[in-house]
Design an enzyme around this catalytic site. Structure first.
Site, PDB file in Angstrom:
ATOM      1  CG  ASP A 261       4.195  -0.648  -7.690  1.00  0.00           C
ATOM      2  OD1 ASP A 261       4.765  -1.656  -7.243  1.00  0.00           O
ATOM      3  OD2 ASP A 261       3.054  -0.667  -8.179  1.00  0.00           O
ATOM      4  CG  HIS A 315       1.816  -3.430  -5.947  1.00  0.00           C
ATOM      5  ND1 HIS A 315       2.630  -3.865  -6.967  1.00  0.00           N
ATOM      6  CD2 HIS A 315       0.689  -4.191  -6.027  1.00  0.00           C
ATOM      7  CE1 HIS A 315       2.026  -4.831  -7.650  1.00  0.00           C
ATOM      8  NE2 HIS A 315       0.856  -5.050  -7.090  1.00  0.00           N
ATOM      9  CD  GLU A 386      -0.640  -8.032  -8.963  1.00  0.00           C
ATOM     10  OE1 GLU A 386      -0.710  -8.702 -10.018  1.00  0.00           O
ATOM     11  OE2 GLU A 386       0.207  -7.136  -8.771  1.00  0.00           O
TER      12      GLU A 386
END
Length: 611
Positions: A261, A315, A386
């Site tokens: 991540d 990420h 996201e």
């Protein structure tokens, strides 16, 4: 019938593991204060002399030496978890046996499947020993002869694998016989797991086995998963292996390993060692290639796939920062920028540069390493959630290049850029897998998260349904699952307001009890083949607020509630499963797992009085 000497006696080294049974003995001490137990007409196990709750009645049948003994056959499914989906009949009689008298006969089509089942036998014996409350050895014991027959010569484990099994237990004057039949080794493995659920420790020495049983069983969903995030907080390998052990006990079959991540990149990529060198928290908080390979093997012997997630384009930060010094430019942008709320949804920030060709070449090498870790049939999770459009929109080199290529800076343009990122990586994945496995007939679909890109209004223009499986993480009442099913997309479900196990420990999120987890019904649309579109689901353990010190009680036993939902999809609510669930939790404890408490122990001992 000839049974070889491949028996429990071969595993003397496992005697040490019987020490774990001391915790079982401690837990059972309270139930020993009651002389005998009986199963009442409403399937409650009650102490002899105690009247059943209103609505129940005693019934003429034998008494049992302990509550756990009673629980083996009280109710249609006894203490089996997850509950079987087909026929299930259990005798109230018991066989008192010595685990060293268990003998195995494996009938399999080739040496590979034979060896797999030998290892399954070894794990089964290890689990039996942990059920002993005292000394496992009996001075006199019948033999328990277990025959496992498998037809399929393949070890393939994917969404098409047949995990069904049939098991018959019968007892004569001379021995007990267990006959297991399954198409694949994975079905046989599940049968051994169920067989361990038909056994409990005796208050004297040895073990107790249901003397007769007939079970037909198969899972409703082929994808029964647990997501484990080891990038926010590093999780040592032994805790991941313990997670796999608990998954095996629950018949979960997919570990979704969120291994990298923005926060860290602990995974060794042999082709690009810079990723781990720049991305790991420390040299001691890393996963080597051999670590990953061995973990995949460890999981496979327990009937579990490991699907790695290499998240992008969001990420992705730490681990990617070496581009400028290597002459590759900014492969990740907005990297560690502050204030973080202007550049990402969670610190630290970082988002891949979709207009940097060097980034794609590096990412392809990462994908190639990942492809080599898994089995030929395995796929990959490419993340995709996201994405923070303002990050790209506030990065000069991206907006300038977009304009030079004829893009405007509208949301539609950024969505198209985002889509092209995924399409390009799928093409790289296809090229890698074709080169590695030239005889493979079909292209493997990849998995991505639901996002603005998967909005039903434009997903069909951006993501072809033949190539992308969508893992949704919306609330139970959200219409997204229904809308995507109507458009023909295959789904994995991770219901955010039931199956996010990190909730309740940060922000305004709520904790979800095992009952809430259990009662989360996955969408199964009727007609049009939509049942097959829902491949299954995953409970998710994100690790922002979890490390190895709190991992197990945060996941277990709640993930086991999802396991029964995914295996059985029961029509009944959680309250009807609670007594089996409490016994399931006790088995996890016996096997060295540390599940959270879900009810006072008094309520476990006094069934029906805490409803």
């Amino acid at each position: 019938m000839q049974f070889n000497r491949y028996s429990a006696c071969c595993y003397l080294t496992l005697l040490l593991s019987a020490a774990a049974a001391s915790s079982v003995a401690d837990d059972s001490s309270e139930s020993e204060s009651f002389s005998k137990w009986y199963c009442d007409s409403t399937d409650l196990c009650l102490p002899e002399g105690e009247l059943p709750p209103k609505g129940g009645s005693t019934r003429a049948q034998q008494l049992f030496e302990s509550q756990r003994d009673c629980r083996l056959s009280c109710g249609k499914y006894g203490s089996i978890w997850p509950m079987p989906t087909g026929d299930c009949s259990l005798s109230h009689d018991r066989v008192h046996f010595d685990p060293w008298k268990v003998r195995f006969n494996v009938v399999a089509p080739n040496p590979v499947t034979t060896q797999f089942l030998r290892e399954t036998n070894r794990l089964f014996v290890s689990n039996l020993l942990k059920e002993c409350t005292r000394n496992c050895t009996l001075t006199s014991s019948k033999e328990v002869l277990v025959k496992a027959t498998v037809n399929d010569s393949s070890l393939l484990l994917d969404w098409t694998t047949d995990e069904s099994y049939m098991m018959v237990v019968r007892t004569t004057d001379t021995a007990s016989f267990v006959d297991i039949k399954a198409s694949t080794v994975y079905g046989a493995r599940h049968a051994f797991e169920t067989l361990s659920n038909l056994v409990t420790g005796s208050l004297s020495n040895g073990l107790l086995l249901v003397s007769a049983a007939r079970i037909h069983d198969s899972p409703v969903y082929p994808h029964r998963g647990l997501l484990l995030d080891t990038a926010r907080n590093f999780v040592p390998l032994r805790y991941i292996r313990s997670t796999l052990d608990a998954m095996a006990a629950s018949k979960l079959n997919v570990l979704h390993w969120h291994v990298v991540d923005t926060h860290s990149f602990p995974l060794e990529i042999t082709r690009v060692p810079e990723m781990q060198r720049y991305g790991a928290y420390s040299t001691g908080q890393t996963y080597s290639r051999s670590d990953a390979v061995n973990l995949v093997k460890y999981a496979r012997l327990r009937g579990i796939r490991i699907i790695l997630e290499i998240d992008g384009p969001s990420h992705a930060g730490n681990g990617w920062q070496w581009g400028p010094s290597a002459g590759l430019g900014n492969m990740s942008v907005c990297l560690n920028r502050t204030p973080w709320r202007s550049f990402c949804v969670q610190p630290p920030c970082g988002q891949l540069n979709p207009l940097n060709d060097h980034m794609y070449r590096v990412l392809k090498e990462i994908l190639e390493d990942v492809a080599e870790l898994g089995a030929p049939e395995e796929t990959i999770h490419m993340g995709g959630d996201e994405v923070y459009v303002p990050c790209w929109n506030h990065t000069e080199e991206i907006t300038s290049e977009m304009k030079s290529r004829g893009y405007d800076l509208s949301e539609a343009s950024f969505l198209r850029l985002w889509s092209q990122f995924h399409q390009r990586n799928v093409e790289a994945w296809d090229e890698i897998t074709r080169r590695m496995y030239p005889n493979m007939k079909d292209q493997k679909p990849v998995i991505i998260w639901s996002s603005r890109l998967t909005d039903p209004q434009h997903i069909e223009q951006l993501l072809p349904k033949e190539r992308f499986i969508i893992q949704t993480w919306v609330g139970a009442q959200d219409s997204l699952n229904r809308d995507l099913l109507q458009r023909g997309y295959r789904l994995l479900i991770s219901t955010k307001d039931a199956w996010y196990l990190d909730h309740g420990f940060w922000g305004s999120t709520n904790y979800y009890s095992w009952r809430k987890v259990y009662d989360n019904v996955l969408p199964i649309a009727r007609g049009g083949g939509q049942v097959r579109q829902v491949l299954g689901g995953e409970v998710c353990m994100w690790s922002e607020y979890v490390d190895q010190n709190s991992l197990e009680p945060r996941i277990w036993p709640r993930a086991g509630a999802a396991a029964e939902r995914l295996w059985s999809n029961p029509k009944s609510a959680a309250y009807l499963a609670q007594r089996r669930f409490y016994r399931y939790r006790e088995r996890l404890i016996a096997r060295g797992i540390h599940p959270d408490a879900v009810i006072p122990h008094w309520c476990v001992l006094h069934e029906g009085q805490c409803l």
